[in-house]
Design a protein around this motif. Structure first.
Motif, PDB file in Angstrom:
ATOM      1  N   ASP A 196       0.937  -1.098   0.033  1.00  0.00           N
ATOM      2  CA  ASP A 196       0.023  -0.054  -0.025  1.00  0.00           C
ATOM      3  C   ASP A 196       0.764   1.431  -0.005  1.00  0.00           C
ATOM      4  OD1 ASP A 196      -2.455  -1.524   2.261  1.00  0.00           O
ATOM      5  OD2 ASP A 196      -1.891  -1.979   0.120  1.00  0.00           O
ATOM      6  N   GLY A 197       0.788   2.074  -1.247  1.00  0.00           N
ATOM      7  CA  GLY A 197       1.472   3.230  -1.266  1.00  0.00           C
ATOM      8  C   GLY A 197       3.013   3.066  -1.463  1.00  0.00           C
ATOM      9  N   LEU A 198       3.725   2.031  -1.696  1.00  0.00           N
ATOM     10  CA  LEU A 198       5.028   1.717  -2.174  1.00  0.00           C
ATOM     11  C   LEU A 198       5.374   2.206  -3.051  1.00  0.00           C
ATOM     12  CD1 LEU A 198       7.617   0.248  -0.549  1.00  0.00           C
ATOM     13  CD2 LEU A 198       6.834  -1.764  -2.131  1.00  0.00           C
ATOM     14  N   PHE A 251      -3.855  10.457  -4.937  1.00  0.00           N
ATOM     15  CA  PHE A 251      -4.192   9.092  -4.996  1.00  0.00           C
ATOM     16  C   PHE A 251      -3.561   8.214  -3.683  1.00  0.00           C
ATOM     17  CE2 PHE A 251      -5.060   4.777  -6.628  1.00  0.00           C
ATOM     18  CZ  PHE A 251      -3.717   4.001  -6.326  1.00  0.00           C
ATOM     19  N   LEU A 252      -2.432   8.787  -3.183  1.00  0.00           N
ATOM     20  CA  LEU A 252      -1.795   8.302  -1.900  1.00  0.00           C
ATOM     21  C   LEU A 252      -2.956   8.424  -0.962  1.00  0.00           C
ATOM     22  CD1 LEU A 252       0.526   7.175  -0.308  1.00  0.00           C
ATOM     23  CD2 LEU A 252       1.320   9.467  -0.140  1.00  0.00           C
ATOM     24  N   TRP A 253      -3.910   9.573  -0.818  1.00  0.00           N
ATOM     25  CA  TRP A 253      -4.561   9.720   0.215  1.00  0.00           C
ATOM     26  C   TRP A 253      -5.564   8.317   0.400  1.00  0.00           C
ATOM     27  CZ3 TRP A 253      -5.481  13.741   3.502  1.00  0.00           C
ATOM     28  CH2 TRP A 253      -6.571  13.817   4.477  1.00  0.00           C
ATOM     29  N   PHE A 254      -5.759   7.777  -0.801  1.00  0.00           N
ATOM     30  CA  PHE A 254      -6.831   6.405  -0.522  1.00  0.00           C
ATOM     31  C   PHE A 254      -5.964   5.345  -0.750  1.00  0.00           C
ATOM     32  CE2 PHE A 254     -10.137   8.961  -1.004  1.00  0.00           C
ATOM     33  CZ  PHE A 254      -9.842  10.066  -2.019  1.00  0.00           C
ATOM     34  N   ASN A 255      -4.774   5.285  -1.236  1.00  0.00           N
ATOM     35  CA  ASN A 255      -4.072   4.172  -1.408  1.00  0.00           C
ATOM     36  C   ASN A 255      -3.132   3.836  -0.150  1.00  0.00           C
ATOM     37  OD1 ASN A 255      -0.714   3.190  -3.035  1.00  0.00           O
ATOM     38  ND2 ASN A 255      -2.761   1.980  -2.982  1.00  0.00           N
ATOM     39  N   ALA A 256      -2.940   4.967   0.738  1.00  0.00           N
ATOM     40  CA  ALA A 256      -2.229   4.837   2.204  1.00  0.00           C
ATOM     41  C   ALA A 256      -2.838   3.557   2.789  1.00  0.00           C
ATOM     42  CB  ALA A 256      -2.260   6.134   2.907  1.00  0.00           C
ATOM     43  N   TYR A 257      -1.871   2.867   3.408  1.00  0.00           N
ATOM     44  CA  TYR A 257      -2.262   1.603   4.389  1.00  0.00           C
ATOM     45  C   TYR A 257      -3.199   1.883   5.310  1.00  0.00           C
ATOM     46  CZ  TYR A 257      -1.715  -2.462   7.355  1.00  0.00           C
ATOM     47  OH  TYR A 257      -2.022  -3.428   7.915  1.00  0.00           O
ATOM     48  N   PRO A 258      -4.287   1.252   5.604  1.00  0.00           N
ATOM     49  CA  PRO A 258      -4.697   0.200   4.660  1.00  0.00           C
ATOM     50  C   PRO A 258      -5.517   0.680   3.503  1.00  0.00           C
ATOM     51  CG  PRO A 258      -6.098   0.468   6.501  1.00  0.00           C
ATOM     52  CD  PRO A 258      -5.153   1.176   6.608  1.00  0.00           C
ATOM     53  N   VAL A 337       7.766  -1.506   6.291  1.00  0.00           N
ATOM     54  CA  VAL A 337       8.352  -1.625   5.103  1.00  0.00           C
ATOM     55  C   VAL A 337       8.192  -0.534   4.173  1.00  0.00           C
ATOM     56  CG1 VAL A 337       8.488  -2.925   2.944  1.00  0.00           C
ATOM     57  CG2 VAL A 337       8.187  -3.977   5.130  1.00  0.00           C
ATOM     58  N   ILE A 338       7.022  -0.147   3.931  1.00  0.00           N
ATOM     59  CA  ILE A 338       6.770   1.129   2.972  1.00  0.00           C
ATOM     60  C   ILE A 338       7.215   2.403   3.599  1.00  0.00           C
ATOM     61  CG2 ILE A 338       4.689   2.473   2.333  1.00  0.00           C
ATOM     62  CD1 ILE A 338       2.915   0.028   2.951  1.00  0.00           C
ATOM     63  N   VAL A 339       7.036   2.818   4.742  1.00  0.00           N
ATOM     64  CA  VAL A 339       7.587   4.264   5.224  1.00  0.00           C
ATOM     65  C   VAL A 339       9.249   4.054   5.064  1.00  0.00           C
ATOM     66  CG1 VAL A 339       7.996   5.571   7.202  1.00  0.00           C
ATOM     67  CG2 VAL A 339       5.849   4.787   6.603  1.00  0.00           C
ATOM     68  N   ARG A 340       9.940   3.006   5.318  1.00  0.00           N
ATOM     69  CA  ARG A 340      11.383   2.939   5.427  1.00  0.00           C
ATOM     70  C   ARG A 340      11.676   2.946   4.096  1.00  0.00           C
ATOM     71  NH1 ARG A 340      12.908  -1.491  10.274  1.00  0.00           N
ATOM     72  NH2 ARG A 340      12.770  -0.027  11.713  1.00  0.00           N
ATOM     73  N   PHE A 341      10.966   2.355   2.929  1.00  0.00           N
ATOM     74  CA  PHE A 341      11.413   2.650   1.473  1.00  0.00           C
ATOM     75  C   PHE A 341      11.120   3.961   1.215  1.00  0.00           C
ATOM     76  CE2 PHE A 341      11.550  -1.776  -1.043  1.00  0.00           C
ATOM     77  CZ  PHE A 341      11.826  -2.517   0.156  1.00  0.00           C
TER      78      PHE A 341
END
Ligand code: 57M
Length: 359
Positions: A196-198, A251-258, A337-341
């Motif tokens: 999600d958001g990656l 898009f990230l507003w809606f694709n952010a985890y979850p 994982v996502i935020v570290r990437f």
């Protein structure tokens, strides 16, 4: 379009003179794309759910991903439409490079749409045959490379990061180089879009970075001062990069985890292709390996894993590729994982910007 309509009135309405500035139109393009994404996002998600265009989760993945089954996908339609509408509103429509990038965007959008349509709507698990998909990508990227090669104001020299004097001229070989950069970046973003958001996070970061590169490469005085290739007219691509950053944030507003929605190949393929095309036109192609380092690392992890897997008859280097799945299987929660990437992507973008001075 608005640029042409409003700037033409600047004699009567002095304040409209501001529309001549690329910086101002880039901000307008970003906000327009963001607004389109924000406002249409819920409706698009509702429509995708209504039409049951939900993600099929392959069994090969981490077991945890099964919970994501049915998440609406093909949200990339909204991202790309936001970028196209916003660009056409604010860009100088007489600019050759704009149309080359828009052609690549539309072409890769069509490839991704066809693939998703077959997979998600026709429920054909494989979508487009990998060979056909790759061939179409190569043909499109080749056409863009050929158009640039034939354009009198575009040179076929390649910029080597950190080196001021070395800028080899590839001649007709530039067309192959353009294919490598555009199709390569497109597929690398596609592979990265697995959490999600990656993918959209680093796309936003790379768009903002190439917003800067396009602006400086198109500005003769700044390009001379920084001793980088001046590409007359490429400054207009700043506006496309701004639109992509704005659409990505929307898009990230809606694709952010979850995630409430996935972008689908209809989003990942054109987004990567636009980044590749902008990198080629602004002559910061090799730098894309730094700016898009997260995408590169993910793609290389797959190449190494698949190669080693075949070489050793089933052994693996990583617990699973692409790399983000390896960390998932090591027990890192998905958001970590996502935020570290994303953090790695920001660091790489800062390193890339520093190369403008470190030459
Ligand atoms: C792109 N697509 C996601 C979603 C997204 C050769 C091989 C390495 C190819 C590769 C592959 O199939 N790549 C395709 C990755 C998929 O996401 C969909 O695809 C679109 C992007 N193209 O928009 O519609 C899954 O990713 C997850 N997801 C999220 N949040 C998001 O915001 O959670 C996506 C977006 C979604 C969802 O679960 O279903 C994908 O991963 O397929 N194959 C792989 O990547 C597979 N790796 C693999 O098989 N590795 C093997 C080696 C030997 C090849 C190994 O290491 O042992 C992975 N594919 C899946 N799960 N489905 C493994 C994990």
């Amino acid at each position: 379009m608005l640029y042409h309509l409003l700037y033409a009135l600047h004699d009567e309405v002095t304040v409209f003179n501001v529309f001549r500035y690329i910086t101002f139109r880039t901000i307008c393009a970003s906000l327009t794309a963001l607004l389109i994404g924000f406002t249409l996002g819920p409706w698009v998600i509702h429509k995708l759910s209504e039409k049951q265009i939900g993600q099929y989760i392959r069994k090969v993945g981490p077991k945890r991903h099964q919970d994501k089954a049915g998440t609406p996908t093909m949200g990339g339609v909204l991202i790309i439409l936001s970028i196209m509408i916003s660009t056409l509103l604010w860009v100088d429509l007489r600019n050759f490079y704009v149309w080359v990038v828009l052609m690549v965007t539309a072409g890769y959008f069509a490839i991704g749409f066809a693939d998703d349509y077959l997979k998600q709507i026709k429920k054909r698990n494989k979508g487009l045959a990998a060979r056909d998909k790759f061939l179409l990508q190569v043909l499109l990227a080749g056409l863009a490379g050929y158009l640039l090669y034939r354009y009198p104001l575009f040179n076929t020299r390649v910029t080597i990061p950190f080196l001021k004097t070395l800028s080899p001229d590839l001649g007709p070989g530039y067309i192959l180089f353009a294919i490598l950069v555009i199709a390569g970046t497109s597929n690398a973003v596609n592979l990265t879009d697995g959490l999600d958001g990656l993918a959209i996070g680093p796309v936003i970061i790379a768009s903002a970075t190439y917003m800067l590169f396009a602006y400086v490469a198109g500005h003769i005085k700044i390009a001379e001062y920084l001793q980088i290739n001046h590409v007359p007219g490429c400054g207009e691509l700043t506006i496309i990069c701004g639109a992509m950053a704005g659409a990505g944030l929307g898009f990230l507003w809606f694709n952010a985890y979850p995630a409430q929605v996935f972008m689908g190949d209809v989003g990942s393929l054109p987004l990567g292709a636009v980044l590749g095309a902008v990198a080629v036109v602004t002559k910061q192609e090799i730098l894309m390996m730094i700016v898009g380092g997260v995408f590169l690392i993910e793609a290389v992890s797959v190449i190494l894993q698949v190669g080693y897997f075949k070489l050793t008859g089933g052994q693996r280097i990583f617990l699973m590729s692409p790399l983000h799945h390896h960390f998932e299987l090591k027990g890192w929660p998905e958001p970590k994982v996502i935020v570290r990437f994303w953090i790695v992507a920001i660091i790489l973008a800062l390193v890339a910007v520093s190369t403008l001075k470190l030459r």
